[in-house]
Write a protein that holds these residues in place. Structure first.
Motif, short mmCIF file in Angstrom:
data_model
loop_
_atom_site.label_atom_id
_atom_site.label_comp_id
_atom_site.label_asym_id
_atom_site.label_seq_id
_atom_site.Cartn_x
_atom_site.Cartn_y
_atom_site.Cartn_z
N ALA A 83 0.84 -1.21 0.00
CA ALA A 83 0.00 0.00 0.00
C ALA A 83 0.87 1.25 0.00
N TRP A 84 1.97 1.25 0.78
CA TRP A 84 2.86 2.40 0.80
C TRP A 84 3.49 2.63 -0.57
N MET A 85 3.96 1.55 -1.19
CA MET A 85 4.60 1.67 -2.50
C MET A 85 3.61 2.18 -3.53
N ASP A 86 2.38 1.64 -3.51
CA ASP A 86 1.35 2.10 -4.44
C ASP A 86 1.08 3.59 -4.27
N ALA A 87 1.10 4.07 -3.04
CA ALA A 87 0.80 5.48 -2.77
C ALA A 87 1.97 6.40 -3.07
N ASN A 88 3.19 5.86 -3.12
CA ASN A 88 4.37 6.71 -3.23
C ASN A 88 5.14 6.60 -4.54
N LEU A 89 4.68 5.81 -5.48
CA LEU A 89 5.33 5.77 -6.80
C LEU A 89 4.84 6.97 -7.59
N GLN A 90 5.69 7.96 -7.75
CA GLN A 90 5.28 9.19 -8.41
C GLN A 90 4.86 8.95 -9.85
N GLY A 91 3.67 9.43 -10.18
CA GLY A 91 3.14 9.31 -11.54
C GLY A 91 2.60 7.93 -11.88
N LEU A 92 2.82 6.94 -11.03
CA LEU A 92 2.39 5.57 -11.32
C LEU A 92 1.74 4.94 -10.10
N LYS A 93 0.95 5.71 -9.40
CA LYS A 93 0.31 5.21 -8.18
C LYS A 93 -0.51 3.97 -8.49
N GLY A 94 -0.37 2.94 -7.66
CA GLY A 94 -1.12 1.70 -7.82
C GLY A 94 -0.46 0.68 -8.72
N ARG A 95 0.67 1.02 -9.33
CA ARG A 95 1.32 0.14 -10.30
C ARG A 95 1.75 -1.19 -9.67
N ALA A 96 2.30 -1.15 -8.46
CA ALA A 96 2.81 -2.38 -7.83
C ALA A 96 1.70 -3.39 -7.61
N SER A 97 0.53 -2.94 -7.19
CA SER A 97 -0.60 -3.87 -6.97
C SER A 97 -1.19 -4.35 -8.29
N ARG A 98 -1.42 -3.39 -9.21
CA ARG A 98 -2.05 -3.74 -10.49
C ARG A 98 -1.25 -4.79 -11.25
N ASP A 99 0.07 -4.65 -11.23
CA ASP A 99 0.92 -5.56 -12.01
C ASP A 99 1.38 -6.78 -11.22
N GLY A 100 0.98 -6.88 -9.95
CA GLY A 100 1.31 -8.06 -9.16
C GLY A 100 2.79 -8.25 -8.93
N TRP A 101 3.49 -7.18 -8.54
CA TRP A 101 4.94 -7.26 -8.37
C TRP A 101 5.36 -8.27 -7.31
N VAL A 102 4.61 -8.35 -6.21
CA VAL A 102 5.03 -9.23 -5.11
C VAL A 102 5.05 -10.69 -5.57
N ALA A 103 3.98 -11.13 -6.23
CA ALA A 103 3.93 -12.52 -6.71
C ALA A 103 5.03 -12.78 -7.75
N GLN A 104 5.23 -11.83 -8.66
CA GLN A 104 6.28 -11.99 -9.67
C GLN A 104 7.66 -12.04 -9.01
N ALA A 105 7.88 -11.16 -8.02
CA ALA A 105 9.18 -11.09 -7.36
C ALA A 105 9.45 -12.38 -6.58
N LYS A 106 8.40 -12.96 -5.98
CA LYS A 106 8.58 -14.23 -5.27
C LYS A 106 9.04 -15.32 -6.23
N ALA A 107 8.42 -15.36 -7.41
CA ALA A 107 8.80 -16.36 -8.40
C ALA A 107 10.22 -16.12 -8.90
N LEU A 108 10.55 -14.86 -9.18
CA LEU A 108 11.89 -14.53 -9.68
C LEU A 108 12.97 -14.75 -8.61
N ALA A 109 12.65 -14.43 -7.35
CA ALA A 109 13.62 -14.64 -6.27
C ALA A 109 13.86 -16.12 -6.03
N ALA A 110 12.83 -16.92 -6.18
CA ALA A 110 12.98 -18.38 -6.00
C ALA A 110 13.84 -18.98 -7.10
N GLY A 111 13.73 -18.43 -8.31
CA GLY A 111 14.49 -18.95 -9.44
C GLY A 111 15.88 -18.36 -9.55
N ALA A 112 16.15 -17.28 -8.81
CA ALA A 112 17.44 -16.59 -8.94
C ALA A 112 18.54 -17.32 -8.19
#
Length: 171
Positions: A142-171
């Motif tokens: 919620a903090w990241m969504d509120a503080n990304l200048q010009g792109l508010k809500g981007r982290a939730s809309r694009d599902g960054w957490v789920a993607q990052a979990k998958a990428l971190a597991a494969g890294a």
């Protein structure tokens, strides 16, 4: 993944369409010869392309166009906000780093909606690795969504957490 074409390609496509229409109008309706019709079409398409290039503004997510949106953004300064800013807006600021571990950040552009500019913004905010994003809970997201200048809500809309979990597991 960033799936948008450069602005000049859109302008060229529209100018090409204007060229074809102007060529047809000049040749058929005004009964100009082929050389004259091509000459007129080149001039009309050139004017249309120039007008588009001078008047083009990048799209914003909130639907409001401002002159600041068209100006290239300066490189963001490293984020070291005061303690009072750690909870600005909604949610709680996620844990950040002063620099990438081992001097090598992860390629955050692998996340949907993250291009070179967004990656620079995240680095300036102290986000360098997939495991940082994967550890975000609802408050940090919620903090990241509120503080990304010009792109508010981007982290939730694009599902960054789920993607990052998958990428971190494969890294």
């Amino acid at each position: 993944m960033n799936n948008t074409a450069p602005i000049w390609m859109g302008i060229a496509a529209i100018a090409g369409l204007v060229f074809v229409v102007a060529l047809g109008v000049a040749y058929v309706l005004y009964d100009l010869g082929l050389v004259g019709a091509v000459f007129v079409a080149i001039i009309v398409a050139g004017i249309a392309g120039l007008a588009l290039a001078l008047g083009w503004r990048p799209a914003r997510n909130d639907g409001v166009a401002t002159p600041e949106a068209a100006a290239p953004a300066a490189a963001p300064a490293p984020a070291a906000p005061p303690a009072s800013a750690a909870t600005s807006g909604a949610g709680t600021k996620p844990a950040t780093l002063a620099a990438a571990r081992g001097g090598q950040p992860d390629d955050l552009r692998q996340l949907s909606g993250v291009g070179p500019k967004m990656e620079q913004t995240l680095h300036a905010m102290g986000i360098f690795h997939f495991d940082q994003i994967a550890s975000w809970g609802p408050q940090e997201l919620a903090w990241m969504d509120a503080n990304l200048q010009g792109l508010k809500g981007r982290a939730s809309r694009d599902g960054w957490v789920a993607q990052a979990k998958a990428l971190a597991a494969g890294a």
